[in-house]
Design a protein around this motif. Structure first.
Motif, PDB file in Angstrom:
ATOM      1  N   PHE A   1       0.782  -1.235   0.000  1.00 35.33           N
ATOM      2  CA  PHE A   1       0.000   0.000   0.000  1.00 35.33           C
ATOM      3  C   PHE A   1       0.812   1.283   0.000  1.00 35.33           C
ATOM      4  O   PHE A   1       0.261   2.348  -0.254  1.00 35.33           O
TER       5      PHE A   1
ATOM      6  N   ARG B   1      -7.894   6.331   2.766  1.00 34.69           N
ATOM      7  CA  ARG B   1      -7.325   5.304   1.878  1.00 34.69           C
ATOM      8  C   ARG B   1      -7.232   5.815   0.448  1.00 34.69           C
ATOM      9  O   ARG B   1      -8.225   6.283  -0.109  1.00 34.69           O
TER      10      ARG B   1
ATOM     11  N   GLN C   1      -5.669  -4.260  -0.253  1.00 39.57           N
ATOM     12  CA  GLN C   1      -5.392  -2.833  -0.471  1.00 39.57           C
ATOM     13  C   GLN C   1      -6.602  -1.964  -0.141  1.00 39.57           C
ATOM     14  O   GLN C   1      -6.467  -0.780   0.149  1.00 39.57           O
TER      15      GLN C   1
ATOM     16  N   ASP D   1      -9.698  -0.888   5.445  1.00 36.29           N
ATOM     17  CA  ASP D   1      -9.911   0.439   6.015  1.00 36.29           C
ATOM     18  C   ASP D   1      -8.749   0.872   6.898  1.00 36.29           C
ATOM     19  O   ASP D   1      -8.401   2.047   6.934  1.00 36.29           O
TER      20      ASP D   1
ATOM     21  N   ASN E   1      -3.839   5.608   6.440  1.00 31.00           N
ATOM     22  CA  ASN E   1      -4.672   4.630   7.150  1.00 31.00           C
ATOM     23  C   ASN E   1      -3.852   3.529   7.822  1.00 31.00           C
ATOM     24  O   ASN E   1      -4.333   2.427   8.043  1.00 31.00           O
TER      25      ASN E   1
END
Lengths: 532, 532
Positions: A189, A481, A254, A257, A276
């Motif tokens: 991420f 996100r 991905q 939350d 996040n």
């Protein structure tokens, strides 16, 4: 009727420890073994805040008990334990790992290491995918889960069964995480330039030479291979069958939350992160309690020399007779007392200064002022307890992330590492002496690190609870996100835009070239005409 | 002797508001104008925690007063105000900006926009570099600063004089920041893929089409040009002269211990960040106080319709007669009451429902339950007050980051934007009506955004203070900062490693080719020999 003041106080006091009535509902899909040890801490914390926690466990589970004061469990039948829950396959894996460590540095050793790892994890991924299919086929269970009105799914995505389930149940997803099926979780991420982000198993730090960066890239290549050919296929099959063609396990992760990362930056190298992600490293930390009387007496008998605490974790509580004798001999040479968590035959070379125990109040003894060194396999639970209490570490890493964990501690100047596969009495004694004698270095650095670790605006466990409740309150955390993972890779890296500019530039050059050519032709024509 | 309980309580109460004795020393190098307004909030907060704050101000300063209960000041002589402190050059800039807005979308409008911006900022960077030189040449002042034993330098690096000074004084550096000399601050320290990170002035969101990504890249190109040819040269000259050849202003900023970012993710698009960044967006937020009596009466007289609050900021408090008449006419058509911060001639078209004021208790009136819409130029101070109190926004952006700020609010569904350069009575009335009538959209979204904004484990201002004190306690925060900025660019992107693999692959191919050729030659030779 009025209550007597003392009774009223008692009532209020006990009410404070009861779950609050306004709590939500948390569905936990855990991973067994040491991963459950830290997941259970989150479960207890959520329970203490008044939330109802339900844990999905397997009938063959190793660590996750059916009954607990903190959660209710739902047991899913498994005809045989998953590979990582089976003592047989773990012992086989461990023996092979020790053998491979002896060939470290060799070309074939490198591939053998990955082969051994891929085999165990590949099988376990298949086990988890099978488990999820059995859940997806169990309509009664699914109806029960759907009707229970859970607010979030909390799961450890190193085996991402819970990720698939959360998507199926359309619930917000919170990950208690360090590893995912493609390696370290950040890689999924956050941008992770390989120039200063060492990948797992590389045993590199954040400062690499050219050759080290080449190594890092090779290890990264192995993880890419693992993702595509070892860990992803079983889950992709589940996605294709039950969740639709355009769903992949990576995109589901991905879309989580919240990522509760089990590290902090006193331990982990600084690196890019995302909004996040909440760093909860050290959430297992708590002040030490007094030791049992017998142990306290033994510890006190060490005088000014203090004690050494040793444990090699659950998997290697019995390191075998040869290694045990070597370790016992080394300890016998020291003026310190030693508390050693050891299961198996009592070594013949054991000195009077060493106490064998089959269970250790690890946090309490690490928090004891007489504890001078912690000898460990290098799992993060133990490491964070050492950081919490400011105890220097001697690492004897064996498998998984243990080598990489020790690299991080060594980089902070708070630890030394020994290779178990080539351990000698001499090397163990000398390294222990070095750590004990150079207190101004190891101990002082560890105290500074411990101070940094404790110096946070909010305790890691409270932070974890706050953010889980945040996701429950707001039914997700979409605004934290990025959706960039939905971009095709060439668009993510703007390669299409760059190609557009290159084409534009080439057209420009071609146009200038054509214009010049045209001009020259006109001029020469004119000249010719003039000359004629 | 014992104190009477009431007196003891009073003493304790007043002691709680006195600076604590264990405070540190903070040296502040501020930027004037609206940047000082929010810097001053941090100054007050640090003072209230018992720290001694010293502010370096210029003799021509606009906003930074010489005397304050919260800090002591040191005034540095400047023979003329910096360009951004001068009403004349700002008016010229503003008029030009308005004119350019009329040509928006045209090819030349694009370059005119950047030219106007580069001219003002380029001159101001020169002013700041000159100021820093005058400090570096003032040996008495430098001795005084060196001997004062400051713990940190707190500065706003949009004009990075304080960054140079911190390096000179060898002090830990804390930045109160959103912009730096190359654009948005994140671009200096966190990976910022242009595929989903819109650059300043692009007016794009985090979800872009191919053409929008092309635009984003072009705007990025303009910022790269600005950095190299407009903003950096004056500072590089100072570095070369006073700080040594290998020092650059960018590397000094990248080495900052802490970035206090004046945004949060209710406002900013989610993006990669780093461990030494603390998001303090909304640190200016505080509950509203009761309004002055006259204003309260006027607000109450609006009945159920409520009121509209309008201010276009300090720079455009008088938008000129033409625009003022248009705005007044539009307001006159509405059933709401309007409170308008307006300096200059009273518009003839002003309705009975509109009250002109030359100063506004902005936070208090935005927090009033009767306030329905906030009409603003789109500066972040006002925007965060609107988010804090949950008031939908109508933006009329003009200069600097105001357009981009409004893009962020529009993306959240809490605002509409109008173009000042083509404003009509009709468009203003209609847009206001839309926001007022579609309460279930704008107001509800803003309430949700406000809830998210308030839902933090620690108040932004307390977080800012905690982390400044953290840097003071630990004399920096090196462990939170990556050193990757020291890598050459080709190493950062691992291009050297990739080149190595390409060469290796080519050598491999060449070797196979050579081997094959050799084999074929041998075979044909053999065949020939056989045939012979």
């Amino acid at each position: 009727m009025t209550l007597p003041p003392a009774l009223a106080f008692l009532l209020l006091f006990s009410l404070a420890f009861l779950p609050r009535g306004d709590g939500g509902k948390v569905l936990v899909f855990p991973v067994d073994g040491s991963h459950w040890i830290n997941m259970n801490i989150l479960v207890e914390a959520m329970h203490s805040q008044g939330h109802q926690v339900t844990v999905l466990r397997t009938s063959t589970s190793w660590y996750v008990s059916e009954f607990s004061p903190y959660y209710t469990s739902i047991t899913i039948f498994q005809d045989k334990p998953q590979h990582l829950e089976s003592q047989d396959s773990m012992t086989e894996f461990l023996n092979r790992a020790l053998e491979i460590r002896r060939n470290r540095g060799s070309f074939w050793g490198f591939f053998d290491f990955y082969k051994n790892f891929f085999e165990l994890f590949g099988e376990n991924h298949k086990d988890v995918a099978k488990l999820i299919i059995s859940i997806f086929e169990n309509k009664t269970l699914l109806r029960k889960l759907n009707e229970s009105g859970y607010d979030i799914v909390l799961t450890d995505p190193v085996f991402p069964g819970g990720v698939l389930l959360a998507h199926y149940l359309k619930l917000p997803l919170v990950l208690n995480v360090r590893w995912i099926i493609s390696g370290e979780a950040h890689f999924a991420f956050a941008p992770s330039p390989l120039s200063y982000i060492p990948v797992v198993f590389s045993q590199l730090s954040d400062q690499m030479s050219f050759i080290q960066r080449v190594h890092n890239m090779i290890h990264y290549g192995m993880l890419v291979y693992m993702y595509h050919y070892v860990s992803n296929p079983p889950y992709q099959a589940v996605c294709d069958e039950y969740l639709g063609k355009n769903v992949s396990i990576m995109s589901l992760m991905q879309a989580a939350d919240l990522w509760l990362m089990r590290v902090d930056f006193t331990f982990e190298f600084p690196r890019p992160t995302m909004p996040n992600v909440v760093y909860i490293g050290g959430f297992q930390g708590k002040p030490s309690k007094p030791l049992p009387l017998e142990l306290e007496e033994f510890v006190q008998s060490s005088g000014d020399h203090g004690i050494i605490v040793m444990t090699l974790g659950t998997l290697l509580s019995d390191p075998g007779p040869e290694l045990s004798e070597m370790i016992a001999s080394a300890f016998a040479k020291l003026p310190q007392k030693v508390v050693w968590r050891h299961v198996g035959k009592r070594p013949a070379a054991l000195g009077n200064n060493t106490m064998l125990v089959d269970w250790l109040p690890q946090n309490d003894i690490l928090g004891h002022p007489k504890t001078k060194v912690f000898v460990t396999h290098g799992g993060t639970n133990g490491i964070y307890q050492a950081i919490y209490h400011g105890v220097p570490v001697l690492g004897m890493p064996l498998i998984f992330d243990q080598d990489d964990n020790m690299v991080r501690l060594k980089a902070r100047g708070v630890a030394e590492t020994l290779e178990v596969a080539s351990l000698t009495v001499q090397s163990l004694t000398n390294t222990l002496k070095t750590i004990l004698e150079r207190e101004h270095f190891y101990k002082q650095n560890m105290i500074k690190l411990s101070q940094l670790h404790h110096d946070k605006p909010i305790k890691p466990i409270d932070n974890a609870v706050f953010w889980m409740e945040y996701v429950m309150r707001h039914k997700g955390a979409a605004h934290l996100r990025t959706e960039s993972y939905r971009l095709p890779w060439y668009a993510y890296y703007c390669l299409d835009v760059l190609a557009f500019f290159v084409v534009l530039a080439l057209l420009g050059v071609a146009w200038i070239w054509a214009s010049c050519k045209c001009c020259i032709r006109c001029l020469t024509k004119k000249r010719k005409t003039k000359l004629e």
